[in-house]
Each structure stands twice: as structure tokens, then as C-alpha cells.
Scaffold this active site. Structure first.
Site, short mmCIF file in Angstrom:
data_model
loop_
_atom_site.label_atom_id
_atom_site.label_comp_id
_atom_site.label_asym_id
_atom_site.label_seq_id
_atom_site.Cartn_x
_atom_site.Cartn_y
_atom_site.Cartn_z
N GLY A 11 0.82 -1.21 0.00
CA GLY A 11 0.00 0.00 0.00
C GLY A 11 0.85 1.25 0.00
O GLY A 11 2.09 1.19 -0.08
N ASP A 32 0.32 -8.89 1.43
CA ASP A 32 -0.73 -8.00 0.92
C ASP A 32 -1.69 -8.80 0.04
O ASP A 32 -1.28 -9.75 -0.62
CB ASP A 32 -0.10 -6.86 0.10
CG ASP A 32 -0.93 -5.59 0.12
OD1 ASP A 32 -0.47 -4.59 0.69
OD2 ASP A 32 -2.06 -5.61 -0.42
N LEU A 62 -1.75 -16.93 9.20
CA LEU A 62 -0.51 -16.94 8.42
C LEU A 62 0.59 -17.47 9.33
O LEU A 62 0.64 -17.10 10.51
CB LEU A 62 -0.20 -15.50 7.99
CG LEU A 62 1.11 -15.21 7.29
CD1 LEU A 62 1.10 -15.79 5.89
CD2 LEU A 62 1.34 -13.69 7.19
N LYS A 90 -13.54 -7.12 9.42
CA LYS A 90 -12.81 -8.39 9.52
C LYS A 90 -11.30 -8.16 9.39
O LYS A 90 -10.50 -8.77 10.08
CB LYS A 90 -13.26 -9.35 8.42
CG LYS A 90 -14.60 -9.98 8.66
CD LYS A 90 -14.86 -11.02 7.56
CE LYS A 90 -16.23 -11.63 7.70
NZ LYS A 90 -16.59 -12.45 6.51
N ASN A 98 -4.83 -12.44 13.94
CA ASN A 98 -3.86 -13.32 13.26
C ASN A 98 -2.42 -12.83 13.42
O ASN A 98 -1.51 -13.63 13.65
CB ASN A 98 -4.23 -13.45 11.77
CG ASN A 98 -5.49 -14.28 11.59
OD1 ASN A 98 -5.77 -15.18 12.40
ND2 ASN A 98 -6.26 -13.99 10.56
N GLY A 101 -1.29 -13.31 16.94
CA GLY A 101 -0.97 -14.74 17.12
C GLY A 101 0.46 -15.04 16.70
O GLY A 101 1.18 -15.78 17.39
N ARG A 105 3.39 -16.31 19.23
CA ARG A 105 4.11 -17.57 18.97
C ARG A 105 5.60 -17.33 18.78
O ARG A 105 6.42 -18.11 19.29
CB ARG A 105 3.51 -18.23 17.71
CG ARG A 105 4.11 -19.57 17.34
CD ARG A 105 3.33 -20.23 16.19
NE ARG A 105 3.21 -19.37 15.01
CZ ARG A 105 4.16 -19.22 14.10
NH1 ARG A 105 5.30 -19.87 14.20
NH2 ARG A 105 3.97 -18.42 13.06
N TYR A 144 -14.57 1.28 9.91
CA TYR A 144 -13.15 1.61 10.02
C TYR A 144 -12.80 2.03 11.45
O TYR A 144 -11.91 1.47 12.08
CB TYR A 144 -12.82 2.73 9.04
CG TYR A 144 -11.37 3.13 8.97
CD1 TYR A 144 -10.42 2.30 8.37
CD2 TYR A 144 -10.94 4.36 9.48
CE1 TYR A 144 -9.09 2.69 8.29
CE2 TYR A 144 -9.61 4.74 9.40
CZ TYR A 144 -8.69 3.91 8.80
OH TYR A 144 -7.37 4.30 8.72
N LYS A 148 -10.75 -0.28 14.13
CA LYS A 148 -9.45 0.10 14.68
C LYS A 148 -9.51 0.19 16.20
O LYS A 148 -8.55 -0.14 16.90
CB LYS A 148 -9.00 1.45 14.10
CG LYS A 148 -8.64 1.41 12.63
CD LYS A 148 -7.29 0.76 12.38
CE LYS A 148 -6.90 0.89 10.91
NZ LYS A 148 -5.61 0.26 10.60
P1 NAD Z 1 -3.57 1.77 1.57
O1 NAD Z 1 -4.98 1.46 1.24
O2 NAD Z 1 -2.71 2.37 0.51
O3 NAD Z 1 -2.82 0.48 2.11
C1 NAD Z 1 -3.45 -0.59 2.75
C2 NAD Z 1 -2.81 -1.88 2.27
O4 NAD Z 1 -3.42 -2.98 2.96
C3 NAD Z 1 -3.05 -2.11 0.77
O5 NAD Z 1 -1.85 -2.53 0.15
C4 NAD Z 1 -4.11 -3.20 0.75
O6 NAD Z 1 -4.06 -3.98 -0.44
C5 NAD Z 1 -3.75 -3.99 1.99
N1 NAD Z 1 -4.88 -4.77 2.53
C6 NAD Z 1 -6.15 -4.35 2.75
N2 NAD Z 1 -6.89 -5.35 3.24
C7 NAD Z 1 -6.05 -6.43 3.36
C8 NAD Z 1 -6.23 -7.77 3.80
N3 NAD Z 1 -7.43 -8.21 4.23
N4 NAD Z 1 -5.17 -8.60 3.77
C9 NAD Z 1 -3.97 -8.18 3.32
N5 NAD Z 1 -3.73 -6.93 2.88
C10 NAD Z 1 -4.77 -6.06 2.90
O7 NAD Z 1 -3.63 2.71 2.86
P2 NAD Z 1 -2.46 3.45 3.64
O8 NAD Z 1 -2.76 4.89 3.62
O9 NAD Z 1 -1.12 2.98 3.18
O10 NAD Z 1 -2.73 2.94 5.13
C11 NAD Z 1 -1.95 1.93 5.73
C12 NAD Z 1 -2.38 1.74 7.18
O11 NAD Z 1 -2.22 2.96 7.90
C13 NAD Z 1 -3.84 1.33 7.33
O12 NAD Z 1 -3.95 0.39 8.37
C14 NAD Z 1 -4.52 2.61 7.72
O13 NAD Z 1 -5.68 2.37 8.49
C15 NAD Z 1 -3.43 3.31 8.53
N6 NAD Z 1 -3.63 4.76 8.53
C16 NAD Z 1 -3.41 5.49 7.41
C17 NAD Z 1 -3.63 6.86 7.44
C18 NAD Z 1 -3.38 7.73 6.23
O14 NAD Z 1 -3.66 8.92 6.28
N7 NAD Z 1 -2.83 7.24 5.15
C19 NAD Z 1 -4.10 7.48 8.60
C20 NAD Z 1 -4.35 6.68 9.71
C21 NAD Z 1 -4.09 5.33 9.67
#
Ligand code: NAD
Ligand code: UDP
Length: 311
Positions: A11, A32, A62, A90, A98, A101, A105, A144, A148
Site C-alpha cells: 500500500g 498484501d 498466516l 474483519k 492473526n 498470534g 508464537r 473503520y 481500529k
Molecule cells: P492503503 O490502502 O494504501 O494500504 C493498505 C494496504 O493494505 C493495501 O496494500 C491493501 O491492499 C492492503 N490490505 C487491505 N486489506 C487487506 C487484507 N485483508 N489482507 C492483506 N492486505 C490487505 O492505505 P495506507 O494509507 O497505506 O494505510 C496503511 C495503514 O495505515 C492502514 O492500516 C490505515 O488504516 C493506517 N492509517 C493510514 C492513514 C493515512 O492517512 N494514510 C491514517 C491513519 C491510519
């Protein structure tokens, strides 16, 4: 050399984190499912023998070994996290179970990428970590926000019950290169619209505020947090306290891009927070961290990136 697992590593934020961790001489496993991430974000890392990518959905268990885990997997843009709200919950909840976990471990340290959204539509400004927030558990953002919040609770309980070494980062709005063109968040939307000469879509009257941090500052904060003493769990705010209204942001981007785009106004989405600004005194004290990139400089780097992508 440490082996570090980064979920959501393809991401926007995850790809920058993988890059920095590799540069620092670590081995990195990126997990990812490419829901919002992309191989293009990490393609430049693929030649490294120390970088491994696993296509995997973190809602499923995993089995890997790691010294440290950064749990970032979760869509972050309202458009994407509301697309399949149940899946978002989810991902936060089962994804945390996960990865916790794995941490239990393998006795690894684990960090949660939590969010300023745990404060909901905050009744106080700035927000400090002791503020318990104002979240609507029934609204469209709840998948969301509550996902969180539950993840934070899980982290705390694995720590208390099982002695897992945890870190909770409450990340405020972050922007920079590698945000996707279709991400839907405000900075990427406005820059792409300005560069294409399309209308700039302001939701509401544009008086709502956010505090935007450049991605490099965030990565610095996250790695510092991971390296704190085991007794420090957080939560800790990581964000840039400089606050701007959405309208000011639009005007600034139009000016910086030399665009002829017009500002147009659409209805404000339900539960859209009116204000947001981090109190970062805890991060300053415990991590010796504060952001160093101003909005102008960060926006310029991001505009340069989108110019290249759109050409
Ligand atoms: P993003 O959407 O670019 O990245 C999220 C990544 O998680 C993506 O690569 C997506 O494919 C992957 N993903 C989603 N669901 C998944 C799953 N079930 N299994 C495996 N991979 C999965 O968003 P980002 O901006 O890079 O955010 C990354 C993290 O930081 C997130 O947890 C987000 O909540 C947190 N966050 C981001 C911001 C922001 O402003 N960018 C602010 C607060 C928190
Ligand atoms: N926003 C906007 N136009 C857009 C996208 C977002 O005016 O094209 C507004 C949105 O309503 C919110 C702010 O910008 O008030 C930040 O939105 P974003 O989705 O980037 O992040 P979040 O609301 O999760 O902080």
C-alpha cells in the site's frame, strides 16, 4: 539483521516502510492481498534478495517467523473502506488477531497502525491520547473507526494477558507519493483534479479541518516507536499539528499547480469530522520525534509525483 513482517506492505504507507526497513539493512516480508495496494508500489524492491512478497489475505491465519511486525493491512480511504464494510471490520479485527498470534508464537514485537479516527468527530481540539473520542458506532465510518478501536483493545489485551510486546500508533492524515490516483482521499483527489483541469470537489463548505503529515515524517515516527523500550506501548499520536481547512488546501493546490480548475461544492458525507489536529507532546517526549516537512514542501513532492504518473 532483523526479519520484519509488514502487512499491507504494497500500500501507500506500507511501500515506504518496506523501502526504509530494507535500506536500514533488515530482511522484509511484505504481506498484501492487493485490495488497495499495488505491485507497482514495491516493484523497485523486488530485486533485493532480502525482500519477500506473499499474496495473502490477513483475515486468514498466516505462519511466518519474524522479529518485528508492522500491522498496516486495512483500506484507509473512506471510499475503499466503505466499499465492503464487513470486510473492513474483519481485516482490522481478524487481521489483528492473526498477526498478534504470530507475535505471541514467535515472541516478536508488533505495531498496530491505528488512526486518528478513533477520536471520531472530536469534541476537543487538538486531540491528545487520553481523549476517548466521539465515534458514531452505527454510521458509515464505523466499520473503520470501530474496527481500529477494537484492534487497539485486542493489542492491549494480548499485551496484558500474554505479555506480547505491542506498540500502538495513532496515525493522522498522511499523504505523499504512491497514493493511488483513485485513492479517493482529499490530497490525491485535489492534485489529480488540478493537474487534469477538472473541477475540485469540495465536500461540505470546506471549513472542516485536517492536519496533514508527509509520509517520510510518519515512517520516521513509526520506526522510532518500534525501537522504544518494551515498557512503552502507546497509544501515541503521530501527525503534523499544522491544521488547514479543506478549502484552504484546495486553493493552495490550485495555486501550486497553476491550474484553471474551479472549486465546486458537494454535500458533506455523513459523520465527516469537523476538525482534527494531533497533540504530539507524547511523541516528542517518548520518541524524540516531530515532523520536519511543511505542507508546501510535501505538497510539491506529491504534485511532482502525480505529474509523472499522469504523463
Ligand atoms: P492503503 O490502502 O494504501 O494500504 C493498505 C494496504 O493494505 C493495501 O496494500 C491493501 O491492499 C492492503 N490490505 C487491505 N486489506 C487487506 C487484507 N485483508 N489482507 C492483506 N492486505 C490487505 O492505505 P495506507 O494509507 O497505506 O494505510 C496503511 C495503514 O495505515 C492502514 O492500516 C490505515 O488504516 C493506517 N492509517 C493510514 C492513514 C493515512 O492517512 N494514510 C491514517 C491513519 C491510519
Ligand atoms: N474531501 C473533499 N473532497 C474530496 C475528498 C475529501 O472535500 O474529493 C474532504 C472530506 O469530506 C474530509 C476531508 O476532505 O472532510 C478529508 O477527507 P479524506 O477522505 O482525505 O480523509 P478523512 O476524512 O478520513 O480524514
Amino acid at each position: 539483521m532483523k526479519r520484519i513482517l509488514v502487512t499491507g506492505g504494497a500500500g501507500f504507507i506500507g511501500s515506504h516502510l518496506c523501502e526504509k526497513l530494507l535500506e536500514a539493512g533488515n530482511e522484509v516480508i511484505c504481506v498484501d492481498n492487493y485490495f488497495t495496494g499495488s505491485k507497482m508500489n514495491i516493484i523497485h524492491l523486488m530485486n533485493s534478495p532480502y525482500f519477500e512478497v506473499i499474496r495473502h489475505d490477513i483475515t486468514m491465519p498466516l505462519y511466518v517467523e519474524a522479529d518485528e511486525i508492522y500491522n498496516l493491512a486495512c483500506p484507509a480511504s473512506p471510499v475503499h473502506y466503505q466499499y465492503n464494510a464487513i470486510k473492513t471490520i474483519k481485516t482490522s479485527v481478524m487481521g489483528s488477531i492473526n498477526t498478534l498470534g504470530i507475535a505471541r508464537r514467535t515472541r516478536s514485537k508488533i505495531m498496530l497502525a491505528s488512526t486518528s479516527e478513533v477520536y471520531g468527530d472530536p469534541a476537543i481540539n487538538p486531540q491528545h491520547e487520553g481523549y476517548r473520542g466521539n465515534v458514531n458506532p452505527l454510521g458509515p465510518r464505523a466499520c473503520y473507526d470501530e474496527g481500529k478501536r477494537c484492534a487497539e483493545t485486542l493489542f492491549m489485551n494480548y499485551h496484558r494477558q500474554n505479555g506480547v510486546r505491542i506498540k500502538i500508533a495513532r496515525i493522522f492524515n498522511t499523504y505523499g507519493p504512491r497514493m493511488s490516483i483513485n485513492d479517493g482521499r482529499v490530497i490525491s483527489n485535489f492534485i489529480v483534479q488540478a493537474l487534469r483541469g477538472d473541477d475540485i470537489t469540495i465536500y461540505g463548505d470546506g471549513n472542516q479541518t485536517r492536519s496533514f503529515q508527509y509520509v517520510d515524517d510518519l515512517i520516521d515516527g513509526l520506526t522510532r516507536l518500534m525501537n522504544t523500550d518494551d515498557s512503552f506501548t502507546g497509544p501515541v499520536n503521530i501527525g503534523n499539528p499544522s491544521e488547514v481547512s479543506v478549502r484552504e488546501l484546495a486553493e493552495r493546490i490550485v495555486l501550486m499547480t497553476g491550474s484553471r480548475s474551479k472549486l465546486v461544492y458537494y454535500p458533506l458525507p455523513e459523520d465527516d469530522p469537523r476538525q482534527r489536529r494531533p497533540d504530539i507532546s507524547l511523541a516528542e517526549r517518548e520518541l524524540g520525534w516531530r515532523p520536519v516537512t511543511g505542507l508546501e514542501e510535501g505538497l510539491q513532492k506529491t504534485i511532482d509525483y502525480f505529474r509523472k504518473v499522469l504523463n
